[in-house]
Motif scaffolding. Structure first.
Motif, PDB file in Angstrom:
ATOM      1  N   LEU A  90      48.880  49.421  23.583  1.00  0.00           N
ATOM      2  CA  LEU A  90      48.759  48.137  22.885  1.00  0.00           C
ATOM      3  C   LEU A  90      49.747  48.014  21.721  1.00  0.00           C
ATOM      4  CD1 LEU A  90      44.841  47.856  22.774  1.00  0.00           C
ATOM      5  CD2 LEU A  90      46.412  46.730  24.368  1.00  0.00           C
ATOM      6  N   GLY A  91      50.631  49.014  21.565  1.00  0.00           N
ATOM      7  CA  GLY A  91      51.630  48.979  20.491  1.00  0.00           C
ATOM      8  C   GLY A  91      51.034  49.228  19.115  1.00  0.00           C
ATOM      9  N   LYS A  92      49.898  49.944  19.060  1.00  0.00           N
ATOM     10  CA  LYS A  92      49.264  50.260  17.777  1.00  0.00           C
ATOM     11  C   LYS A  92      49.698  51.641  17.314  1.00  0.00           C
ATOM     12  CE  LYS A  92      45.091  47.630  18.875  1.00  0.00           C
ATOM     13  NZ  LYS A  92      45.043  46.608  17.816  1.00  0.00           N
ATOM     14  N   PRO A  93      49.609  51.893  15.985  1.00  0.00           N
ATOM     15  CA  PRO A  93      50.005  53.214  15.480  1.00  0.00           C
ATOM     16  C   PRO A  93      49.095  54.326  15.996  1.00  0.00           C
ATOM     17  CG  PRO A  93      49.069  51.871  13.712  1.00  0.00           C
ATOM     18  CD  PRO A  93      49.197  50.990  14.917  1.00  0.00           C
ATOM     19  N   GLU A  94      49.661  55.531  16.060  1.00  0.00           N
ATOM     20  CA  GLU A  94      48.902  56.703  16.494  1.00  0.00           C
ATOM     21  C   GLU A  94      47.994  57.166  15.356  1.00  0.00           C
ATOM     22  OE1 GLU A  94      51.420  59.760  18.153  1.00  0.00           O
ATOM     23  OE2 GLU A  94      49.849  61.280  17.863  1.00  0.00           O
ATOM     24  N   PHE A  95      46.771  57.506  15.709  1.00  0.00           N
ATOM     25  CA  PHE A  95      45.805  58.050  14.747  1.00  0.00           C
ATOM     26  C   PHE A  95      46.002  59.564  14.713  1.00  0.00           C
ATOM     27  CE2 PHE A  95      41.597  59.726  13.643  1.00  0.00           C
ATOM     28  CZ  PHE A  95      41.137  58.852  12.660  1.00  0.00           C
ATOM     29  N   ASP A  96      46.000  60.158  13.505  1.00  0.00           N
ATOM     30  CA  ASP A  96      46.156  61.604  13.392  1.00  0.00           C
ATOM     31  C   ASP A  96      44.822  62.287  13.676  1.00  0.00           C
ATOM     32  OD1 ASP A  96      46.649  64.214  12.784  1.00  0.00           O
ATOM     33  OD2 ASP A  96      47.333  63.850  10.729  1.00  0.00           O
ATOM     34  N   CYS A  97      44.731  62.931  14.825  1.00  0.00           N
ATOM     35  CA  CYS A  97      43.460  63.534  15.259  1.00  0.00           C
ATOM     36  C   CYS A  97      43.047  64.700  14.372  1.00  0.00           C
ATOM     37  CB  CYS A  97      43.532  63.937  16.726  1.00  0.00           C
ATOM     38  SG  CYS A  97      43.749  62.509  17.825  1.00  0.00           S
ATOM     39  N   ALA A  98      43.953  65.212  13.560  1.00  0.00           N
ATOM     40  CA  ALA A  98      43.594  66.262  12.605  1.00  0.00           C
ATOM     41  C   ALA A  98      42.695  65.692  11.510  1.00  0.00           C
ATOM     42  CB  ALA A  98      44.852  66.872  11.999  1.00  0.00           C
ATOM     43  N   ASN A  99      42.706  64.375  11.354  1.00  0.00           N
ATOM     44  CA  ASN A  99      41.874  63.709  10.330  1.00  0.00           C
ATOM     45  C   ASN A  99      40.511  63.282  10.841  1.00  0.00           C
ATOM     46  OD1 ASN A  99      43.853  63.947   8.433  1.00  0.00           O
ATOM     47  ND2 ASN A  99      44.678  61.881   8.709  1.00  0.00           N
ATOM     48  N   LEU A 100      40.148  63.717  12.034  1.00  0.00           N
ATOM     49  CA  LEU A 100      38.859  63.287  12.596  1.00  0.00           C
ATOM     50  C   LEU A 100      37.707  63.754  11.710  1.00  0.00           C
ATOM     51  CD1 LEU A 100      38.773  63.689  16.469  1.00  0.00           C
ATOM     52  CD2 LEU A 100      38.454  61.608  15.136  1.00  0.00           C
ATOM     53  N   GLY A 101      37.741  65.041  11.324  1.00  0.00           N
ATOM     54  CA  GLY A 101      36.772  65.647  10.427  1.00  0.00           C
ATOM     55  C   GLY A 101      35.404  65.000  10.424  1.00  0.00           C
ATOM     56  N   GLU A 102      35.038  64.423   9.289  1.00  0.00           N
ATOM     57  CA  GLU A 102      33.725  63.782   9.118  1.00  0.00           C
ATOM     58  C   GLU A 102      33.843  62.267   9.279  1.00  0.00           C
ATOM     59  OE1 GLU A 102      30.793  65.952   8.004  1.00  0.00           O
ATOM     60  OE2 GLU A 102      32.294  67.148   9.044  1.00  0.00           O
ATOM     61  N   PHE A 103      34.932  61.809   9.866  1.00  0.00           N
ATOM     62  CA  PHE A 103      35.216  60.364   9.975  1.00  0.00           C
ATOM     63  C   PHE A 103      34.091  59.644  10.708  1.00  0.00           C
ATOM     64  CE2 PHE A 103      37.786  56.628  11.171  1.00  0.00           C
ATOM     65  CZ  PHE A 103      38.495  56.435   9.992  1.00  0.00           C
ATOM     66  N   TYR A 104      33.533  60.276  11.732  1.00  0.00           N
ATOM     67  CA  TYR A 104      32.477  59.643  12.527  1.00  0.00           C
ATOM     68  C   TYR A 104      31.144  60.316  12.242  1.00  0.00           C
ATOM     69  CZ  TYR A 104      36.224  57.112  14.673  1.00  0.00           C
ATOM     70  OH  TYR A 104      37.301  56.279  14.851  1.00  0.00           O
ATOM     71  N   ASP A 105      30.415  59.708  11.327  1.00  0.00           N
ATOM     72  CA  ASP A 105      29.122  60.222  10.889  1.00  0.00           C
ATOM     73  C   ASP A 105      28.050  59.264  11.395  1.00  0.00           C
ATOM     74  OD1 ASP A 105      26.946  61.231   9.553  1.00  0.00           O
ATOM     75  OD2 ASP A 105      27.656  60.685   7.551  1.00  0.00           O
ATOM     76  N   CYS A 106      27.030  59.802  12.032  1.00  0.00           N
ATOM     77  CA  CYS A 106      26.002  58.911  12.593  1.00  0.00           C
ATOM     78  C   CYS A 106      24.986  58.461  11.561  1.00  0.00           C
ATOM     79  CB  CYS A 106      25.292  59.575  13.770  1.00  0.00           C
ATOM     80  SG  CYS A 106      24.305  60.990  13.287  1.00  0.00           S
ATOM     81  N   GLY A 107      25.025  59.052  10.359  1.00  0.00           N
ATOM     82  CA  GLY A 107      24.030  58.683   9.355  1.00  0.00           C
ATOM     83  C   GLY A 107      22.647  59.224   9.678  1.00  0.00           C
ATOM     84  N   CYS A 108      22.599  60.228  10.571  1.00  0.00           N
ATOM     85  CA  CYS A 108      21.290  60.751  10.984  1.00  0.00           C
ATOM     86  C   CYS A 108      20.905  61.985  10.192  1.00  0.00           C
ATOM     87  CB  CYS A 108      21.246  61.047  12.486  1.00  0.00           C
ATOM     88  SG  CYS A 108      22.650  60.547  13.434  1.00  0.00           S
ATOM     89  N   GLY A 109      21.620  62.271   9.114  1.00  0.00           N
ATOM     90  CA  GLY A 109      21.243  63.326   8.183  1.00  0.00           C
ATOM     91  C   GLY A 109      21.036  64.677   8.834  1.00  0.00           C
ATOM     92  N   GLY A 110      19.915  65.328   8.514  1.00  0.00           N
ATOM     93  CA  GLY A 110      19.637  66.699   8.931  1.00  0.00           C
ATOM     94  C   GLY A 110      19.228  66.869  10.380  1.00  0.00           C
ATOM     95  N   ASP A 111      19.224  65.775  11.115  1.00  0.00           N
ATOM     96  CA  ASP A 111      18.857  65.799  12.533  1.00  0.00           C
ATOM     97  C   ASP A 111      19.989  66.485  13.302  1.00  0.00           C
ATOM     98  OD1 ASP A 111      18.277  64.974  15.140  1.00  0.00           O
ATOM     99  OD2 ASP A 111      18.830  62.890  14.781  1.00  0.00           O
ATOM    100  N   GLU A 112      20.126  67.817  13.037  1.00  0.00           N
ATOM    101  CA  GLU A 112      21.322  68.557  13.436  1.00  0.00           C
ATOM    102  C   GLU A 112      21.659  68.553  14.924  1.00  0.00           C
ATOM    103  OE1 GLU A 112      23.668  69.687  11.626  1.00  0.00           O
ATOM    104  OE2 GLU A 112      22.656  69.178   9.757  1.00  0.00           O
ATOM    105  N   GLU A 113      20.642  68.626  15.735  1.00  0.00           N
ATOM    106  CA  GLU A 113      20.895  68.873  17.157  1.00  0.00           C
ATOM    107  C   GLU A 113      21.582  67.722  17.886  1.00  0.00           C
ATOM    108  OE1 GLU A 113      20.343  71.923  18.565  1.00  0.00           O
ATOM    109  OE2 GLU A 113      20.055  72.344  16.440  1.00  0.00           O
ATOM    110  N   GLY A 114      21.325  66.498  17.481  1.00  0.00           N
ATOM    111  CA  GLY A 114      21.910  65.366  18.206  1.00  0.00           C
ATOM    112  C   GLY A 114      21.093  65.084  19.439  1.00  0.00           C
ATOM    113  N   SER A 115      21.250  63.900  19.992  1.00  0.00           N
ATOM    114  CA  SER A 115      20.372  63.478  21.076  1.00  0.00           C
ATOM    115  C   SER A 115      20.636  64.239  22.373  1.00  0.00           C
ATOM    116  CB  SER A 115      20.529  61.985  21.312  1.00  0.00           C
ATOM    117  OG  SER A 115      21.873  61.685  21.559  1.00  0.00           O
ATOM    118  N   ALA A 116      21.868  64.716  22.558  1.00  0.00           N
ATOM    119  CA  ALA A 116      22.209  65.385  23.818  1.00  0.00           C
ATOM    120  C   ALA A 116      21.457  66.700  23.965  1.00  0.00           C
ATOM    121  CB  ALA A 116      23.711  65.634  23.898  1.00  0.00           C
ATOM    122  N   ALA A 117      20.968  67.246  22.842  1.00  0.00           N
ATOM    123  CA  ALA A 117      20.334  68.562  22.886  1.00  0.00           C
ATOM    124  C   ALA A 117      18.886  68.503  23.362  1.00  0.00           C
ATOM    125  CB  ALA A 117      20.397  69.203  21.513  1.00  0.00           C
ATOM    126  N   SER A 118      18.315  67.309  23.329  1.00  0.00           N
ATOM    127  CA  SER A 118      16.886  67.252  23.658  1.00  0.00           C
ATOM    128  C   SER A 118      16.659  66.968  25.134  1.00  0.00           C
ATOM    129  CB  SER A 118      16.193  66.203  22.807  1.00  0.00           C
ATOM    130  OG  SER A 118      16.959  65.043  22.722  1.00  0.00           O
TER     131      SER A 118
END
Ligand code: FAD
Length: 118
Positions: A90-118
């Motif tokens: 689409l002619g958009k700039p490349e995102f630096d994947c090294a910056n992914l880090g904590e960029f995507y936070d679900c806001g689910c706090g201490g619910d460590e396992e995530g839904s895929a684990a259950s």
């Protein structure tokens, strides 16, 4: 009927946010069942994406770059890479994947396992 680029872009932003958050919550050491779930999910996600033209392009990207589901890092890195493929198309700039880090936070706090684990 003519498409609406503003609405299409809005759907894209919402979807990417969700897609990357799913990867960020995928277990670091998934079971075979969890790997299989993510793999199926990604193909169904592509197939059912509401913008037909986008879905078609994305399925082409998928056949070239199959989903990496062996771990959270692999899945997140793969998703970042494939989003960059769409950015390039689409002619958009490349995102630096090294910056992914904590960029995507679900806001689910201490619910460590995530839904895929259950
Ligand atoms: P987006 O690309 O929506 O990105 C949103 C935010 O995510 C960015 O602001 C940035 O913070 C972050 N980001 C950017 N790159 C990455 C990355 N590589 N990894 C992690 N985070 C990142 N539109 C079309 O016109 N034609 C298409 O064929 C098309 N196909 C699409 C296929 C899919 C599966 C999806 C989800 C969307 C598609 N879109 C398509 C929409 C398009 O990708 C954008 O979402 C839309 O154009 C809005 O772009 P944007 O510049 O706001 O940022």
């Amino acid at each position: 009927k003519l498409g609406n680029e503003t609405v299409k872009a809005e759907l894209g932003r919402a979807t990417w946010k969700y897609f990357h958050t799913v990867m960020a919550r995928f277990p670091e050491e998934p079971t075979e069942d969890q790997k299989e779930a993510l793999h199926s999910y990604i193909y169904l996600f592509a197939r059912l994406y509401p913008c037909g033209e986008c879905a078609e392009h994305f399925m082409q990207h998928l056949s070239k770059y199959p989903p990496q589901v062996s771990s959270r890092n692999a899945a997140s890195g793969w998703a970042c890479f494939i989003h960059n493929e769409v950015n390039a198309m689409l002619g958009k700039p490349e995102f630096d994947c090294a910056n992914l880090g904590e960029f995507y936070d679900c806001g689910c706090g201490g619910d460590e396992e995530g839904s895929a684990a259950s």
